[in-house]
Enzyme design. Structure first.
Site, mmCIF file in Angstrom:
data_model
loop_
_atom_site.group_PDB
_atom_site.id
_atom_site.type_symbol
_atom_site.label_atom_id
_atom_site.label_comp_id
_atom_site.label_asym_id
_atom_site.label_seq_id
_atom_site.Cartn_x
_atom_site.Cartn_y
_atom_site.Cartn_z
ATOM 1 N N TYR A 40 40.575 43.325 37.481
ATOM 2 C CA TYR A 40 39.749 44.418 37.998
ATOM 3 C C TYR A 40 40.233 45.770 37.480
ATOM 4 C CZ TYR A 40 38.153 41.019 41.561
ATOM 5 O OH TYR A 40 37.658 39.927 42.221
ATOM 6 N N HIS A 98 42.983 33.075 39.223
ATOM 7 C CA HIS A 98 41.630 33.640 39.287
ATOM 8 C C HIS A 98 40.559 32.678 38.763
ATOM 9 C CE1 HIS A 98 39.450 37.786 39.158
ATOM 10 N NE2 HIS A 98 38.673 36.851 39.651
#
Length: 267
Positions: A40, A98
């Protein structure tokens, strides 16, 4: 906090001052579960906002996720230490893989072993996975045991209910976290959800979140607007009837929004 708070604040796509504002407002309003990730590009800003809030660390639950470039045996722990430095923390509460490595170029066993070692070193309190298929979950369980997998974080919203993966995770006693619970705002326009919202004097986002919470999922909506952050929190006070839950269950279209080119072959 030994369990994952059911209601959290997602930070996907939020950058710079935007994420600082969202986390600051969220913490002021009572959010105590913040979800970020290496990819991110906002861990430092999340850390900045959390530090500025001045809350006791034990009262916060912070999640980050290891990106696919860092899944190798010798990369995972250094990358997590880097994340901790950005977050201004000695330990995160939860670290997730992730995504499985693209084309399974790094075995699930390799990254789960490294993740378990990160926990043993005290860098993270809990470990888990994200975007794992049933096959990937089975491989992870074979390495660390289902009881060590604190959650599987996957896309779940009324239009993608991911039932096969949900059922498998539940059969193993693995908790689920629903990301993109509002389907990028698509829930706001669905006639069924709008109708149920009217019956509860609520908005459609609150209904979608209540639907998620009522199934026992943790849910992590994101917003940059303080009013929406506050409104989303109120979903915790809504109880849907069996008929309403069944009506939303019928909205499943298998409509997947997070499907990058490196995604696994979904179940």
């Amino acid at each position: 906090m030994n369990t994952i708070p059911a209601f959290g604040l997602g930070t996907f796509r939020l950058k710079g001052q935007q994420v600082i504002g969202s986390v600051t407002n969220g913490l002021e309003l009572g959010y105590r579960h913040i979800d970020t990730a290496q990819i991110y590009g906002n861990e430092a800003e999340v850390g900045q906002a959390v530090t500025a809030a001045g809350l006791a660390r034990k009262d916060l639950f912070v999640t980050t996720k290891i990106w696919t470039d860092n899944l190798g045996k010798n990369k995972l722990i250094p990358s997590l230490k880097d994340s901790l430095a950005k977050l201004q923390m000695d330990q995160v509460d939860l670290t997730l893989i992730h995504w499985p490595a693209p084309n399974d170029s790094i075995a699930v066993a390799t990254c789960m072993e490294a993740l378990a070692e990160a926990k043993a070193q005290g860098l993270t309190r809990l470990i888990g996975v994200s975007n794992f298929t049933i096959a990937h979950l089975q491989q992870a369980i074979a390495v660390v045991g289902a009881q060590e997998i604190a959650t599987q974080q996957i896309e779940i919203h009324p239009f993608l209910q991911n039932r096969k993966v949900v059922e498998f995770a539940r059969s193993q006693g693995i908790h689920l976290t629903a990301y993109m619970p509002l389907a990028y705002g698509k829930v706001m326009d669905d006639p069924t959800i709008i109708e149920i919202a009217g019956a509860h004097q609520a908005n459609p986002a609150q209904i979608a979140l209540a639907w998620s919470l009522q199934q026992g999922f943790a849910t992590i909506p994101s917003s940059t607007k303080r009013a929406n952050l506050e409104s989303n929190l109120a979903a915790q006070n809504i109880s849907l009837s069996d008929a309403e839950m069944a009506a939303i269950a019928k909205l499943d279209k298998g409509e997947r929004l997070a499907n990058p080119d490196f995604a696994p072959q979904w179940d």
